[in-house]
Design a protein around this motif. Structure first.
Motif, PDB file in Angstrom:
ATOM      1  N   ASP A 507      37.007  55.404  28.226  1.00  0.00           N
ATOM      2  CA  ASP A 507      36.749  54.165  28.958  1.00  0.00           C
ATOM      3  C   ASP A 507      36.602  52.985  27.996  1.00  0.00           C
ATOM      4  O   ASP A 507      36.268  53.162  26.821  1.00  0.00           O
ATOM      5  CB  ASP A 507      35.484  54.287  29.799  1.00  0.00           C
ATOM      6  CG  ASP A 507      35.706  55.113  31.060  1.00  0.00           C
ATOM      7  OD1 ASP A 507      36.880  55.298  31.439  1.00  0.00           O
ATOM      8  OD2 ASP A 507      34.703  55.583  31.642  1.00  0.00           O
ATOM      9  N   SER A 546      44.302  54.452  34.783  1.00  0.00           N
ATOM     10  CA  SER A 546      44.042  55.577  35.692  1.00  0.00           C
ATOM     11  C   SER A 546      44.015  56.864  34.881  1.00  0.00           C
ATOM     12  O   SER A 546      44.894  57.717  34.991  1.00  0.00           O
ATOM     13  CB  SER A 546      45.112  55.648  36.780  1.00  0.00           C
ATOM     14  OG  SER A 546      46.405  55.759  36.194  1.00  0.00           O
ATOM     15  N   GLY A 547      43.039  56.962  34.017  1.00  0.00           N
ATOM     16  CA  GLY A 547      42.905  58.142  33.183  1.00  0.00           C
ATOM     17  C   GLY A 547      43.529  57.956  31.821  1.00  0.00           C
ATOM     18  O   GLY A 547      44.174  56.929  31.531  1.00  0.00           O
ATOM     19  N   ASN A 548      43.350  58.950  30.972  1.00  0.00           N
ATOM     20  CA  ASN A 548      43.890  58.889  29.624  1.00  0.00           C
ATOM     21  C   ASN A 548      45.411  58.995  29.645  1.00  0.00           C
ATOM     22  O   ASN A 548      46.007  59.548  30.573  1.00  0.00           O
ATOM     23  CB  ASN A 548      43.298  60.000  28.759  1.00  0.00           C
ATOM     24  CG  ASN A 548      41.803  59.830  28.548  1.00  0.00           C
ATOM     25  OD1 ASN A 548      41.248  58.761  28.801  1.00  0.00           O
ATOM     26  ND2 ASN A 548      41.145  60.889  28.092  1.00  0.00           N
ATOM     27  N   LYS A 566      51.406  52.822  33.151  1.00  0.00           N
ATOM     28  CA  LYS A 566      51.393  54.136  32.510  1.00  0.00           C
ATOM     29  C   LYS A 566      52.820  54.586  32.236  1.00  0.00           C
ATOM     30  O   LYS A 566      53.700  54.494  33.107  1.00  0.00           O
ATOM     31  CB  LYS A 566      50.667  55.145  33.402  1.00  0.00           C
ATOM     32  CG  LYS A 566      50.169  56.370  32.643  1.00  0.00           C
ATOM     33  CD  LYS A 566      49.168  57.154  33.494  1.00  0.00           C
ATOM     34  CE  LYS A 566      48.485  58.241  32.665  1.00  0.00           C
ATOM     35  NZ  LYS A 566      47.468  58.967  33.467  1.00  0.00           N
TER      36      LYS A 566
END
Length: 567
Positions: A507, A546-548, A566
């Motif tokens: 984060d 939205s996430g790693n 992404k």
């Protein structure tokens, strides 16, 4: 210069221009300094705060001279001090360092009165004051002292319960901070703009400002020495509760963006800028008094730990005595003026009085909504007039806009308030000013050159300026994954648009900054809605994460947006 003093048991007048009665004549051989005898009455005059009240003189052989006797001090002393006390043992004293080349000490009414106040002298009461001079050959060597001279002195009362808030130019603002305990800790509500400059002046004339450490200064650290800069407020404009602690050499502020009323009346108050009041209209069933609480759940604390940006969220309660952030209650009792429509009025200019929170009969209408448009369009900069270039709103109160603009204009440019293609109202250079002042219907603004510049304009101040003297030559991001190193971005064919391939591993709770020209003073910050704002950011993950994984970060400095896609 010759001065006259009254005979013993009469008022001793010391270097006051109004002194004219006959009596013992005292002359000195050292400029305007005055030699004094060791007895007499001294009444300080608060009506002449800068008038000379007392001058002590000793010659170069360290003699403290009076017209009655000579007191010899050690010869060739390298350093002198002068001490004042209320007792002959000098256990409690005020010490004044004397420059090596100086052999006298002068006190104005204000200076001497301040020293006596700090010693605990009682105002308007005649008391003994003791004075001596010490000589030493080094800072750590015990001084050898002169004889002790005594005076009967009557100080005046100094109102250390208030201090004046001064504007940037040190003129009066009309605002006050309060210290009911007279302990050097001043508090109060102020309505100020973001990053507004100000000073604080105590009743004895002591001026407090930000402590300049020789570089950028330390926000919320204070000093009363000559190196002081003006204070500056935080990134938030509007109502704040300010504490200036002269004992701890610091100040801090709690910004209050909203006020909620609960208890006998419930609702959200509205700030009425035209009268500088907070209002809430309500309908009362009777005229019976009711108790209400005034709170703010989205208050923000700024202090030495936070700096002026990214403050600490807190809950605050407004009380009759000030502001509480520790959960303590402090209700107000209000009385409706009639059964029916009434309005609660909070007037923070009347703090510390019973008129802080009042009720008036009827409904007070809020100010008409004059919220500025979210953008300020730039016309003609690219030799086009298509409402496709703009600055973004960064300060609603002062209607200030900022953005990056690729300057490439043959004829100059001007501003319009909206993206409405039918709006051709020109706001441009004031022809009567050589400064960067704006005027509706003025002359077109000359571009600084070809290149990407950061431009600001304020319709509140009717002025414009360039945030950076030079154009943008490099762009970097920082703060992603809480990594505060500078990471370069690549320019695209579109002016102001830069990209970088980034890897998200955790984060980014403090957001991301877009730093220009590798200079931390110049940056845009990510907002949660996908916008970029000049020197402002949300303490939250940037929009689009939205996430790693691997993302493409794209920033558009000219239109104030960013995106994370992404891969």
């Amino acid at each position: 210069m010759r001065h006259k003093i009254l005979t013993i048991m009469s008022l001793l007048l010391v270097i006051l221009s109004s002194c004219s009665k006959d009596g013992d004549i005292v002359t000195t051989g050292k400029g305007d300094a005055l030699t004094l005898d060791g007895v007499g009455n001294l009444v300080l005059d608060k009506n002449i705060p800068d008038g000379l009240a007392l001058t002590l003189f000793w010659n170069e052989s360290q003699e403290l001279s009076t017209n009655y006797k000579d007191v010899l001090l050690p010869n060739h002393a390298l350093h002198n001090i002068l001490e004042i006390s209320g007792t002959e043992d000098f256990k409690n004293k005020q010490t004044f360092n004397i420059p090596v080349t100086s052999y006298h000490k002068q006190f104005t009414n204000k200076d001497l009165n301040t020293a006596l106040y700090k010693l605990g002298f009682t105002p308007d009461k005649q008391q003994d004051m003791y004075v001596r001079v010490g000589a030493t050959t080094g800072d750590n060597i015990t001084p050898q002292y002169s004889n002790i001279m005594s005076f009967l002195v009557t100080p005046y009362d100094m109102d250390y319960s208030i201090a004046q808030v001064l504007k940037q130019d040190k003129s009066l603002s009309g605002n006050l901070l309060f210290s009911p305990a007279k302990d050097g800790v001043y508090r109060g509500f102020l309505t100020m703009g973001k990053y507004e400059n100000w000073w604080l002046k105590e009743c004895d004339g002591t001026l407090w400002g930000n402590d300049n450490d020789g570089t950028n200064g330390t926000a919320y650290a204070i000093t009363n020495e000559s190196r002081a800069w003006n204070f500056w407020t935080s990134e938030l404009s509007g109502l704040r509760y300010v504490t200036v602690d002269t004992k701890q050499w610091q100040w801090y502020e709690v910004c209050i963006p909203s006020i909620t009323v609960s208890g006998g009346v419930n609702g959200e108050m509205t700030y009425k800028k035209s009268t500088n009041q907070w209002i809430l209209s309500f309908n009362a069933a009777t005229t019976a008094p009711v108790s209400v609480s005034l709170s703010c759940n989205d208050a923000v604390l700024y202090d030495k730990n936070t700096g002026t940006e990214g403050g600490k969220n807190t809950k605050a309660v407004i009380t009759p005595d000030g502001l509480s952030t520790d959960g303590a209650a402090g209700d107000f009792t209000i009385t409706p003026q009639k059964a029916g429509d009434n309005t609660i009025v909070i007037d923070f200019t009347k703090q510390q009085t019973a008129d802080l929170c009042t009720v008036v009969e009827g409904i007070i209408e809020p100010d008409k909504d004059d919220k500025p448009n979210p953008v300020l369009c730039i016309m003609g900069n690219d030799d086009k007039w298509d409402h496709d270039e703009w600055l973004s709103l960064v300060d609603e109160e002062n209607k200030t806009y900022t953005g990056a603009v690729y300057m490439n204009s043959s004829w100059g440019f001007y501003f319009t308030k909206t993206t409405d293609s039918s709006d051709w109202t020109k706001i441009n250079q004031d022809p009567d000013s050589t400064d960067k002042k704006l005027k509706e219907g003025g002359n077109d603004i000359e571009a600084p050159g070809v290149g990407l510049y950061v431009l600001s304009a304020s319709l509140g101040w009717m002025s414009y300026w360039y945030e950076m003297e030079d154009p943008i030559t490099s762009v970097a991001y920082t703060g992603l994954n809480e990594d505060w190193n500078l990471n370069s971005m690549t320019a695209t064919e579109t002016p102001g648009v830069y990209t970088a391939t980034v890897t998200v591993t955790k984060d980014s709770p403090w957001g991301v900054q877009i730093v220009l020209n590798s200079n931390w003073d110049y940056w845009f910050g990510t907002k949660a809605d996908g916008s970029l704002m000049w020197k402002n950011k949300d303490n939250a993950n940037p929009k689009g994460i939205s996430g790693n994984g691997t993302y493409t970060l794209t920033v558009d400095l000219c239109h104030g947006t960013y995106s994370l896609s992404k891969n």
